[in-house]
Write a protein that holds these residues in place. Sequence first.
Motif, PDB file in Angstrom:
ATOM      1  N   GLU A  24       0.851  -1.192   0.000  1.00 28.56           N
ATOM      2  CA  GLU A  24       0.000   0.000   0.000  1.00 28.56           C
ATOM      3  C   GLU A  24       0.884   1.238   0.000  1.00 28.56           C
ATOM      4  OE1 GLU A  24      -3.777   1.470  -0.383  1.00 28.56           O
ATOM      5  OE2 GLU A  24      -3.420  -0.620   0.155  1.00 28.56           O
ATOM      6  N   GLN A  25       0.753   2.062  -1.030  1.00 30.73           N
ATOM      7  CA  GLN A  25       1.557   3.271  -1.169  1.00 30.73           C
ATOM      8  C   GLN A  25       0.661   4.499  -1.087  1.00 30.73           C
ATOM      9  OE1 GLN A  25       4.741   3.076  -1.165  1.00 30.73           O
ATOM     10  NE2 GLN A  25       5.163   0.966  -1.814  1.00 30.73           N
ATOM     11  N   MET A  26       1.123   5.508  -0.370  1.00 28.40           N
ATOM     12  CA  MET A  26       0.384   6.763  -0.218  1.00 28.40           C
ATOM     13  C   MET A  26       1.201   7.894  -0.844  1.00 28.40           C
ATOM     14  SD  MET A  26      -0.755   8.767   3.265  1.00 28.40           S
ATOM     15  CE  MET A  26       0.957   8.942   3.779  1.00 28.40           C
ATOM     16  N   THR A  27       0.593   8.613  -1.764  1.00 26.40           N
ATOM     17  CA  THR A  27       1.261   9.749  -2.389  1.00 26.40           C
ATOM     18  C   THR A  27       0.827  11.046  -1.712  1.00 26.40           C
ATOM     19  OG1 THR A  27      -0.487   9.951  -4.057  1.00 26.40           O
ATOM     20  CG2 THR A  27       1.432   8.604  -4.611  1.00 26.40           C
ATOM     21  N   ILE A  28       1.771  11.968  -1.615  1.00 27.04           N
ATOM     22  CA  ILE A  28       1.516  13.273  -1.005  1.00 27.04           C
ATOM     23  C   ILE A  28       1.843  14.344  -2.042  1.00 27.04           C
ATOM     24  CG2 ILE A  28       2.124  14.854   0.857  1.00 27.04           C
ATOM     25  CD1 ILE A  28       2.943  12.443   2.510  1.00 27.04           C
ATOM     26  N   ILE A  29       0.853  15.129  -2.388  1.00 26.64           N
ATOM     27  CA  ILE A  29       0.987  16.233  -3.335  1.00 26.64           C
ATOM     28  C   ILE A  29       0.784  17.537  -2.576  1.00 26.64           C
ATOM     29  CG2 ILE A  29       0.193  17.207  -5.515  1.00 26.64           C
ATOM     30  CD1 ILE A  29       1.302  14.404  -5.821  1.00 26.64           C
ATOM     31  N   LEU A  30       1.643  18.508  -2.835  1.00 28.92           N
ATOM     32  CA  LEU A  30       1.521  19.822  -2.203  1.00 28.92           C
ATOM     33  C   LEU A  30       0.993  20.817  -3.229  1.00 28.92           C
ATOM     34  CD1 LEU A  30       4.835  20.034  -0.139  1.00 28.92           C
ATOM     35  CD2 LEU A  30       2.599  19.196   0.575  1.00 28.92           C
ATOM     36  N   ARG A  31      -0.063  21.511  -2.858  1.00 29.72           N
ATOM     37  CA  ARG A  31      -0.658  22.542  -3.710  1.00 29.72           C
ATOM     38  C   ARG A  31      -0.437  23.892  -3.041  1.00 29.72           C
ATOM     39  NH1 ARG A  31      -5.287  23.139  -7.406  1.00 29.72           N
ATOM     40  NH2 ARG A  31      -6.265  25.168  -7.081  1.00 29.72           N
ATOM     41  N   TYR A  32       0.087  24.845  -3.808  1.00 27.40           N
ATOM     42  CA  TYR A  32       0.374  26.166  -3.275  1.00 27.40           C
ATOM     43  C   TYR A  32       0.355  27.171  -4.418  1.00 27.40           C
ATOM     44  CZ  TYR A  32       5.054  25.265  -5.150  1.00 27.40           C
ATOM     45  OH  TYR A  32       6.102  24.983  -5.983  1.00 27.40           O
ATOM     46  N   VAL A  33       0.410  28.438  -4.070  1.00 29.46           N
ATOM     47  CA  VAL A  33       0.468  29.536  -5.039  1.00 29.46           C
ATOM     48  C   VAL A  33       1.844  30.165  -4.936  1.00 29.46           C
ATOM     49  CG1 VAL A  33      -0.590  31.670  -5.829  1.00 29.46           C
ATOM     50  CG2 VAL A  33      -2.009  29.921  -4.750  1.00 29.46           C
ATOM     51  N   ASP A  34       2.564  30.215  -6.046  1.00 38.64           N
ATOM     52  CA  ASP A  34       3.927  30.751  -6.005  1.00 38.64           C
ATOM     53  C   ASP A  34       3.920  32.279  -6.014  1.00 38.64           C
ATOM     54  OD1 ASP A  34       3.349  31.479  -8.593  1.00 38.64           O
ATOM     55  OD2 ASP A  34       4.672  30.019  -9.533  1.00 38.64           O
ATOM     56  N   ARG A  35       5.099  32.858  -6.054  1.00 42.65           N
ATOM     57  CA  ARG A  35       5.222  34.310  -5.963  1.00 42.65           C
ATOM     58  C   ARG A  35       4.607  35.029  -7.156  1.00 42.65           C
ATOM     59  NH1 ARG A  35      11.493  34.979  -3.857  1.00 42.65           N
ATOM     60  NH2 ARG A  35      11.212  33.896  -1.842  1.00 42.65           N
ATOM     61  N   ASP A  36       4.587  34.361  -8.303  1.00 40.85           N
ATOM     62  CA  ASP A  36       4.027  34.975  -9.509  1.00 40.85           C
ATOM     63  C   ASP A  36       2.528  34.751  -9.646  1.00 40.85           C
ATOM     64  OD1 ASP A  36       6.571  35.855 -10.235  1.00 40.85           O
ATOM     65  OD2 ASP A  36       7.020  33.962 -11.256  1.00 40.85           O
ATOM     66  N   GLY A  37       1.912  34.122  -8.677  1.00 39.86           N
ATOM     67  CA  GLY A  37       0.465  33.923  -8.704  1.00 39.86           C
ATOM     68  C   GLY A  37       0.011  32.667  -9.425  1.00 39.86           C
ATOM     69  N   PHE A  38       0.915  31.762  -9.765  1.00 38.84           N
ATOM     70  CA  PHE A  38       0.553  30.535 -10.458  1.00 38.84           C
ATOM     71  C   PHE A  38       0.272  29.427  -9.441  1.00 38.84           C
ATOM     72  CE2 PHE A  38       2.832  32.880 -13.694  1.00 38.84           C
ATOM     73  CZ  PHE A  38       2.130  32.601 -14.851  1.00 38.84           C
ATOM     74  N   ILE A  39      -0.761  28.655  -9.714  1.00 36.57           N
ATOM     75  CA  ILE A  39      -1.085  27.522  -8.861  1.00 36.57           C
ATOM     76  C   ILE A  39      -0.169  26.361  -9.218  1.00 36.57           C
ATOM     77  CG2 ILE A  39      -2.889  25.910  -8.162  1.00 36.57           C
ATOM     78  CD1 ILE A  39      -4.945  27.996  -8.947  1.00 36.57           C
ATOM     79  N   ARG A  40       0.468  25.780  -8.216  1.00 39.85           N
ATOM     80  CA  ARG A  40       1.377  24.661  -8.424  1.00 39.85           C
ATOM     81  C   ARG A  40       0.901  23.460  -7.611  1.00 39.85           C
ATOM     82  NH1 ARG A  40       3.895  26.431 -12.897  1.00 39.85           N
ATOM     83  NH2 ARG A  40       4.930  28.445 -12.569  1.00 39.85           N
ATOM     84  N   GLU A  41       0.911  22.315  -8.239  1.00 37.55           N
ATOM     85  CA  GLU A  41       0.669  21.049  -7.555  1.00 37.55           C
ATOM     86  C   GLU A  41       1.885  20.176  -7.799  1.00 37.55           C
ATOM     87  OE1 GLU A  41      -3.002  19.229  -8.633  1.00 37.55           O
ATOM     88  OE2 GLU A  41      -4.242  20.826  -7.775  1.00 37.55           O
ATOM     89  N   ARG A  42       2.684  19.957  -6.754  1.00 43.61           N
ATOM     90  CA  ARG A  42       3.961  19.281  -6.879  1.00 43.61           C
ATOM     91  C   ARG A  42       3.933  17.938  -6.154  1.00 43.61           C
ATOM     92  NH1 ARG A  42       6.817  21.380 -11.046  1.00 43.61           N
ATOM     93  NH2 ARG A  42       7.023  23.651 -10.893  1.00 43.61           N
ATOM     94  N   PHE A  43       4.401  16.922  -6.860  1.00 45.79           N
ATOM     95  CA  PHE A  43       4.578  15.623  -6.213  1.00 45.79           C
ATOM     96  C   PHE A  43       5.740  15.733  -5.237  1.00 45.79           C
ATOM     97  CE2 PHE A  43       6.832  11.593  -5.977  1.00 45.79           C
ATOM     98  CZ  PHE A  43       5.830  10.746  -5.557  1.00 45.79           C
ATOM     99  N   PHE A  44       5.500  15.322  -3.981  1.00 42.60           N
ATOM    100  CA  PHE A  44       6.501  15.521  -2.934  1.00 42.60           C
ATOM    101  C   PHE A  44       7.038  14.213  -2.362  1.00 42.60           C
ATOM    102  CE2 PHE A  44       8.142  17.155   1.144  1.00 42.60           C
ATOM    103  CZ  PHE A  44       8.892  18.202   0.665  1.00 42.60           C
ATOM    104  N   GLU A  45       6.185  13.240  -2.133  1.00 41.67           N
ATOM    105  CA  GLU A  45       6.653  12.013  -1.492  1.00 41.67           C
ATOM    106  C   GLU A  45       5.654  10.891  -1.713  1.00 41.67           C
ATOM    107  OE1 GLU A  45       9.093  10.120  -0.676  1.00 41.67           O
ATOM    108  OE2 GLU A  45       9.890  11.449   0.889  1.00 41.67           O
ATOM    109  N   VAL A  46       6.159   9.672  -1.760  1.00 37.68           N
ATOM    110  CA  VAL A  46       5.336   8.468  -1.739  1.00 37.68           C
ATOM    111  C   VAL A  46       5.824   7.633  -0.570  1.00 37.68           C
ATOM    112  CG1 VAL A  46       6.840   7.311  -3.424  1.00 37.68           C
ATOM    113  CG2 VAL A  46       4.527   6.449  -3.026  1.00 37.68           C
ATOM    114  N   VAL A  47       4.900   7.197   0.265  1.00 39.06           N
ATOM    115  CA  VAL A  47       5.229   6.530   1.523  1.00 39.06           C
ATOM    116  C   VAL A  47       4.501   5.203   1.584  1.00 39.06           C
ATOM    117  CG1 VAL A  47       5.255   6.728   4.041  1.00 39.06           C
ATOM    118  CG2 VAL A  47       5.486   8.781   2.634  1.00 39.06           C
ATOM    119  N   HIS A  48       5.214   4.175   1.994  1.00 37.48           N
ATOM    120  CA  HIS A  48       4.580   2.872   2.216  1.00 37.48           C
ATOM    121  C   HIS A  48       3.892   2.877   3.576  1.00 37.48           C
ATOM    122  CE1 HIS A  48       3.813  -1.330   2.733  1.00 37.48           C
ATOM    123  NE2 HIS A  48       4.727  -1.449   3.698  1.00 37.48           N
ATOM    124  N   VAL A  49       2.633   2.477   3.611  1.00 35.66           N
ATOM    125  CA  VAL A  49       1.859   2.424   4.851  1.00 35.66           C
ATOM    126  C   VAL A  49       1.403   1.001   5.086  1.00 35.66           C
ATOM    127  CG1 VAL A  49       1.103   4.819   4.788  1.00 35.66           C
ATOM    128  CG2 VAL A  49      -0.216   3.114   3.573  1.00 35.66           C
TER     129      VAL A  49
END
Length: 843
Positions: free
Chosen positions: A296-321
Amino acid sequence: MELLHHVEQEDPKEFKEDPEENPEEFEEDLEDYLEDFEKDLEESEEDPKEDFVGGSLGVRFWQGRDVQLSIAEDRMCDSDMSGCLILEVQMYDSRSSTPEPTSTKRPRLENETLDEPLSNSSNNLQYVSDPGIRIPILQHPIELQDERHEGDGNSRHSFAMPKWGDLKNLDQHIDRRLEKQSSKQIEQNRLLLKVSIESVKFLAMQGCAFRGHDESITSKNCGNYLELVALLGRMNPEIGSTLEKASKNAKYTSPEIQREILKIIADIVRDKIRAKIGEAKFCILVDEAIDESSKEQMTIILRYVDRDGFIRERFFEVVHVENTSALTLKKEICNVFNQYNLLTENLRGQGYDGASNMRGEWNGLQVLFLKDSPHAYYIHCFAHRLQLALVAVSKEVHDVWRFFSTLTSAINFVGSSAKRQFQLKSIRKAEINDLIKLGEIDTGTGSNQDCSLVRAGATRWSSHFNSVRRFISLFGSVSTLLQDLVDKGPNSNIRGEAKGLYLDIKSFDFVFVLFLMHEVLGISDKLCQTLQKNDIDILNAINLVSTTRLNLQQIRDDRWEGFLWSVLKFCESNDVEVPDFDDCYTRGTKRSCQQKNNITVHDHYHFEIFNAVIDFQLMELNERFPEGTIELLTLSNALSPVDGFKSFSLPDICSLVDKFYYYDFNLEERGDLERELDHYKFDIPRHAQFQNLNSLHHLCQTLARTTKSVIYPLIDRLVRLVLTLPVSTATTERAFSGMKLIKTTLRNKMENDLMANTMVVYIERDIASGNQECTLSLQKHFSGKKGTELLKCVKYSTILIDGGQQMLVSTHRFGVLLHFKRWTPRSFSFLRMTVTRRSVPTV
C-alpha cells in the motif's frame, strides 16, 4: 609505528580555564594555541625533500597532563591518492616520573646501572643508545662530550637531524601533500562524476531501470546505466580515455553511488519545492494505491500559489503504509512535514476521495487535521464526484444499463482475439479508402488513424465517453466483422455469440441510447477534462459545474428534434431498422397484461428514455455538487473577476474573512482590508489588464505582474488563500500512473526509498533538469577535504575512554580526526588509537 619526530615547547602554554567549568573557553584557548604553533612552523626555514616523513606535536594541557599527537603517512601516489593517514594519541600524567603504560625502551640488563657504561674497551667507550639508561652527556669527560653528543652515523643525533629538517619542510607536511594532486587529475575526476550524474538523471527522468541482470565484465548487456556510461565514453574520446585510466574505486559507477546520486537529486528537487513554498499557506492532496509488489503506497501532493500567482501542484513524497487507517495516514504525513519543516498550522486545505477513512466526520483523516489546523478545509475531489454521477446513471437507469452491458460484451468479444482485432482494422482501413474516394471524409496529417475499441471503466475518468465515441466511429466496421463471423466463424460458439451481438447492436434501442450517451457524456467530459488541470481554481470549477447543468437542461428542453434527426440519419446509413413512431409502444412480450399505459413509440423514446436519462444526470449533479450549500465557496465567489467583477461584494468578502480566515487576519488587518476594498472596487476594474479576466487564478497572476499585490497586499493574501483550496486529486492519479511505469513486474523488489526518489525525479523533471545547480551540489557532496581543512571537524560523536574521559571524533571522506573535549581532574592511563584514511579522489 615509529614516532618520527617530537617538538617540545620550552614554555608550554598554561590554560587558566578549567575545562570542567568552562569547556567552551578551554576549546577556544586550545584552538588559538594550535594556530600560533602553525604560524611558527610557517616562519621557519624550508628545506624541500622528495620523501614525506611526517611529524608529531607535543602540547601541554591543563593540570600538567601531556598529549602527544603523532601523524605519519605511508608513501602516497599522486594518481589515486592511495595510502593511509594514521593518528596516534598518547596521554599520560606529567607528574609521574615516566609515561604510562610500559615504556617502549628495551629492558635493563642484569647488573646494568644508569651511571656505568655497558662495555668498556681500550679504544672507544661504547655506551648504550637508550636515553633512559645512558649516562648524561655532561658526565662524560670534556674531551669526549662533543663526540658523544654528535655520535657516529648510527647515533640518535644523526637520526634526529634529518627528521628535524623534514619537519621544517612545510611542503612535505600532510596538508601540503594532499594539495599536490594535479589540477588535471581533479578535472578528470569531475568529468567522471558529471558522466555519472547525467546518466542517473537521464534514466530517472525516463523511468528506466538502472541495473542489469548481469553486470560482469564478460556480460553482453550490463544494464542501462553501465551501457549508457559506455556509450558516452565511445561518443566522447576524453570520457572514454578517462574511464579506461580511472582506478576501480574512482569510477563513480557502483550501485551505491547510483543510489546516492539519485537521492541527492531527489532531495534537491524536494528542497526547491520547499523553498518555493516558503512560509506561504498550502494544501495537501493524498491518495492510496497498491503497487506491483502488493504494498500500500500513499502519495503526497503539495498545492500552493507561487510568488508569480501561479497555482502549483507538486509531487513531494510516496510513503509505504502498513494500513490505510486515518491515524496511520496522518502519522506518516506528519513525519514528512517534520522532515522538511512544513508546519501543520500553515495547512489550508485537504483534497481526498470519498472513502470513509478520508472523509469520515468523526474519525476521518480530514477531522484529525482539522483538530490541528481549524482552517484546513476538506474538499471532496470534484473529478471523483463527477465520475460517481456518471456511474450512477449507467447503473440506475434500466435502458442505459442494458446499453452498457451490450457495449461491453461487444468490445470484449472483439478485443479478446488478436485475429479479430486485425480483421477489424483491415475492414476499417478499406472503409476509409472508400470514403476518401467518394469525398465524404477529409484527409490530412493525423486524420483517419488506425484505432481500436475502448473499454469503459468505473474508476477511469472519461472512459465512458471515450468508449461511446470510439464505438460510433467503428460501428460500421464492427457490424461488418460480426456479420463475417456469423457466416465464416471457426465454430458454432463464435458464430452464435457473433449473431447475438450483431442483432443487439443493430437494434434501434441500442443506437438511440448510444447517441444519447454520446450527447450527455460529451457535455460532462468537458467538465471532467477541466477538473484534471493543475491550475484550476475552486470558483472556476463551480462555474463549470453550473454551465454543465445549463447545457444538459437546454438539451432536454430544446434539442430533442435535432437529436432524433441525427439518430434517424445514422440508422439509415447503417441499415438499422427504425420503428414507426406513431404506433403504440408495447413492452415485454407484447401481451396486453404487460401494457401499463398506451403511449406511442415517439413518447416512449422522448419521455421515458431521453428526458429520464437527462433528469437523472441533473439530479446526480445537483446532489453531488450542491449550489449554495457550501458557504465558503459562495462567499469566495465575491472575489471572482468574471464579467468585469460583476459578483464583487464587499460584505461577502468581509464575511469570508470573519468566518473562515479569521486566523490569517488580525483585528487591525480586517479594518485595513475594508479600506483596501473601498479603493480596490474603483481602481482595479478601470485598468485594461483586469477587464477580460475569466478566473481567479488569472486575477492573482495579474496582481503579481502589475505589482498591484504590493498596493493591495491583504486582498492578494485572501485571493491566494482561496486559490489554495483543492479541486481534484488528478495529480495523485498521475503519480500512480508513473509508479506503474517505474515499479514494474520485473522491478517489483525495488526498495521504497529508491522508488520514491525515482518518482520525484521522473514526475518533477522540469525541476530536476537544472543541470548546473545539481552538478555543483553533487560535486560538493563528493568533494574531499584538502589541506588544513583536515583539522576541522565536520560531524561529531562522543566516545568514553579510561575513567570516563570524553573525546570527540570527527569523520569525513578522508578519515577520522580526534578532538579533546573535556578532561577530568584525575590522572588517566595510556591511550592509543589508530585510524586509516579512505582512499577517495579529490573532485
